[in-house]
Design an enzyme around this catalytic site. Structure first.
Site, short mmCIF file in Angstrom:
data_model
loop_
_atom_site.label_atom_id
_atom_site.label_comp_id
_atom_site.label_asym_id
_atom_site.label_seq_id
_atom_site.Cartn_x
_atom_site.Cartn_y
_atom_site.Cartn_z
N HIS A 14 -47.92 22.68 4.43
CA HIS A 14 -46.63 21.99 4.45
C HIS A 14 -45.99 22.02 5.84
CE1 HIS A 14 -44.26 25.70 4.78
NE2 HIS A 14 -45.08 26.22 3.88
N GLU A 87 -47.81 29.05 -3.11
CA GLU A 87 -47.96 30.22 -2.26
C GLU A 87 -48.05 31.46 -3.12
OE1 GLU A 87 -49.03 31.97 0.10
OE2 GLU A 87 -47.91 30.98 1.73
#
Length: 223
Positions: A14, A87
């Protein structure tokens, strides 16, 4: 030898967030991109706009999803979210910097820094459990697209796991590779697993790339 049924993967981290700049642990907290991150996402999308991508999968956290949407717009296909690409869950560590964690829980911070596979912060995932979750998810998604090209947009820790899987690097080995925001990383998936093709392509970002240094290996899982 060529692998005609191999799945080709673009794996993207990201774009930048304010907490990346502050080296603050994000984990499962839903922190949005900052202005630099949005610019990086657009540049990444433009860099891959001419690729034939058959599917885009993203973590469901907004920093990854917004980055993936920029790619989806560039290539004209929808983005599918999968929580398996999140994550690592960092539990009580989330929202803190490494220095704050070290001050509060020095023993836990040491185990984290040494990459103890069995260690997980209170309320979070162990490193071994996180690795298994990431590789299982990526394998399942890649197996859906033999002979095709897909993109996965996720997080620094996810990319670290996939690099290790593709390079056969031990989970406890220190990280020597980069995990730049909005970097483009290339893998193949075959019946034998993942194969590393190219890593940390950030040419589309010129010099505006936030990467995690070696010290960031302590905090890089939270990207």
């Amino acid at each position: 030898m060529p692998h005609p049924d191999a799945t080709r993967l673009f794996v993207v981290r990201h774009g930048e967030t304010a907490w990346n700049v502050d080296t603050r642990i994000q984990g499962h907290l839903d922190i949005p991109l900052n202005d630099t991150g949005r610019w990086q996402a657009q540049r990444m999308g433009a860099a891959l706009a001419d690729e034939t991508i058959h599917a885009i999968y993203s973590s469901d956290l907004s920093r990854a999803h917004e980055t993936a949407l920029a790619l989806g717009q560039a290539v004209g296909i929808a983005v599918h979210t999968d929580a398996g690409l999140r994550e690592r869950g960092f539990g009580d560590f989330q929202g803190l910097t490494f220095k704050e964690i070290e001050a509060r829980w020095p023993d836990d911070a040491l185990r984290w820094r040494k990459r103890d596979p069995s260690f997980g912060p209170a309320g979070g995932e162990t490193l071994a459990g996180f690795y298994a979750r990431v590789v299982d998810t990526a394998t399942t998604l890649a197996q859906r697209h033999p002979g095709q090209t897909i993109a996965m947009v996720a997080h620094g820790g996810v990319l670290d796991c996939l690099y290790r899987a593709a390079s056969r690097v031990d989970l406890q080995a220190p990280r020597t590779w980069q995990l730049g925001n909005a970097s483009i990383n290339r893998l193949l998936f075959t019946g034998e697993g993942f194969i590393l093709v190219g890593w940390s392509d950030t040419g589309h970002l010129a010099t505006d790339v936030l990467d995690e240094s070696s010290d960031g290996d302590r905090i890089g899982r939270a990207a």
